[in-house]
Design an enzyme around this catalytic site. Structure first.
Site, PDB file in Angstrom:
ATOM      1  CG  ASP A  10      55.736  69.754  45.883  1.00 29.19           C
ATOM      2  OD1 ASP A  10      56.967  69.818  45.960  1.00 29.19           O
ATOM      3  OD2 ASP A  10      55.102  68.690  45.714  1.00 29.19           O
TER       4      ASP A  10
ATOM      5  NE  ARG B 173      58.476  61.432  44.923  1.00 27.66           N
ATOM      6  CZ  ARG B 173      59.211  61.997  44.009  1.00 27.66           C
ATOM      7  NH1 ARG B 173      59.407  61.407  42.843  1.00 27.66           N
ATOM      8  NH2 ARG B 173      59.782  63.158  44.182  1.00 27.66           N
TER       9      ARG B 173
ATOM     10  NE  ARG C 123      52.476  63.739  49.813  1.00 31.82           N
ATOM     11  CZ  ARG C 123      53.731  63.843  49.379  1.00 31.82           C
ATOM     12  NH1 ARG C 123      54.074  63.341  48.215  1.00 31.82           N
ATOM     13  NH2 ARG C 123      54.654  64.460  50.105  1.00 31.82           N
TER      14      ARG C 123
END
Ligand code: MRU
Length: 370
Positions: free
Chosen positions: A249, A59, A96
């Site tokens: 992100d 992640r 994701r």
């Protein structure tokens, strides 16, 4: 980074000695096991790469991008035809939705694959994924140098005491290939002998701060204190935070940043208390297509179970999960939020620190802005 006397990156190619891309295997650290167990996973194929991203064995935006790139290379090693590559690309992309690095890494490898003769595709894709990984390490090291200068400035303003830095989630080496984004300046400053201390937000619901950032800082010998997510505002009101540094992100071309849920509240508290709020990012995190982050960045919603349950190590050493809500209460789990650019003091990039604005980003990345 060093764990138990051995240097690790978060992702690497298994050295089988074979030159045949069909034999290639990708190794990663299984981050779902940390901090209680340090285990690695072998990704034998593209589906396993998809699963590792979706289940968060890997992640962090940059690492997701690199894993996606290797995932597409694994797909090409199994079947280098256009249809198989397209199918693997879609599957990896769907794992994701928020971190734009995933699309960025996949697009880079896919473009190369489609421009390469079928017989040479798999080898070319592994080489490209490896290049992306190396670039990420270089970017993060450079972010570290630029950010460490900010920490040095803060230390010079407050001689005789450590610089107190607050961070949220995990934007360290575990979130990238090495060094990290938000934690890279901290590592560089600490190694340069600058006295510092890190306030680590626990980062519910998955506790990336308490489990991963604390694990990293402990391994590196950096003084730190884990705090409840809601403590930051109180600490800022009492002069106990000199600066905040977080990751992102997805960063819009106007400098809005999307990061782990709760980042926005920290930025508001920092703004209210005059605490500088920096965001560290490699250029692979910039989405030049988007102007308004609140309106246009897709926010991942994960399983409510991550909110209703917590996991930890019991006295007998077993890692267990327990329910913390009444059975029957409903829960929702948004994984990210957007902090508008107006609350961001500056963006720490691999090319230097710039304003969180379109002009600021274009000034540094005119060649990428299009
Ligand atoms: O859900 P995660 O753990 O993938 O979220 C990670 C973060 O929010 C990080 O802060 C972000 O990816 C920046 S990492 C260098």
């Amino acid at each position: 980074m060093r764990i138990d006397g051995r240097d690790y990156r978060t992702i690497w190619l298994d050295e089988s000695g074979s030159q045949d891309p069909a034999d290639a295997r990708v190794r990663v650290i299984d981050q779902t096991r940390l901090p209680h167990r340090f285990e690695t996973l072998t990704l034998d194929n593209s589906d396993e790469a998809s699963r590792a991203i979706r289940d968060m064995a890997v992640r962090g935006a940059p690492l997701i991008g690199v894993t996606g790139a290797y995932g597409l290379a694994l797909a090409a090693a199994a079947d280098a035809g256009d249809a198989a590559i397209e199918a693997a690309y879609e599957k990896l992309l769907a794992t994701r939705p928020t971190a734009v690095n995933l699309r960025w890494g996949l697009d880079r490898v896919k473009a190369l694959l489609l421009a390469t003769p079928v017989a040479a595709r798999a080898a070319a894709a592994f080489a490209e994924a490896g290049a992306i990984a190396e670039e990420d390490v270089a970017c993060c090291a450079s972010i570290g140098d630029h950010g460490a200068a900010l920490i040095r400035d803060a230390a010079e303003k407050n001689p005789g005491r450590p610089v107190n830095i607050l961070t949220h989630c995990n934007a360290g080496w575990l979130a990238t290939v090495d060094w990290g984004t938000a934690l890279a300046p901290i590592y560089k400053a600490a190694r340069a002998g600058i006295g510092l201390h890190v306030w680590v937000d626990e980062t519910r619901p998955r506790n990336q701060g308490a489990s991963l950032t604390a694990f990293e800082l402990l391994s590196e010998g950096v003084p730190h204190t884990v705090i409840a997510d809601n403590a930051g505002g109180h600490l800022m009101q009492h002069g106990m935070v000199d600066l905040c540094i977080v990751g992102t992100d997805r960063t819009t071309r106007t400098g809005d940043v999307c990061n782990k849920i709760g980042t926005y509240l920290k930025a508001l508290a920092a703004h209210d208390n005059g605490v500088p709020f920096y965001v560290a990012l490699p250029s692979s995190t910039i989405d030049w297509r988007i102007e308004d982050g609140v309106a246009n960045i897709p926010i991942e919603e994960r399983s409510a179970r991550e909110v209703t349950h917590v996991s930890g190590r019991a006295a007998d050493g077993a890692v267990t999960e327990v329910l913390v809500t009444p059975e029957g209460s409903s829960a929702r789990n948004w994984a990210f939020d957007v902090t508008p650019a107006k609350y961001v003091t500056g963006l720490i990039t691999e090319r230097g620190v710039c304003a969180a604005s379109e002009a600021g980003l274009r000034g540094v990345f005119s060649d990428l802005a299009g």
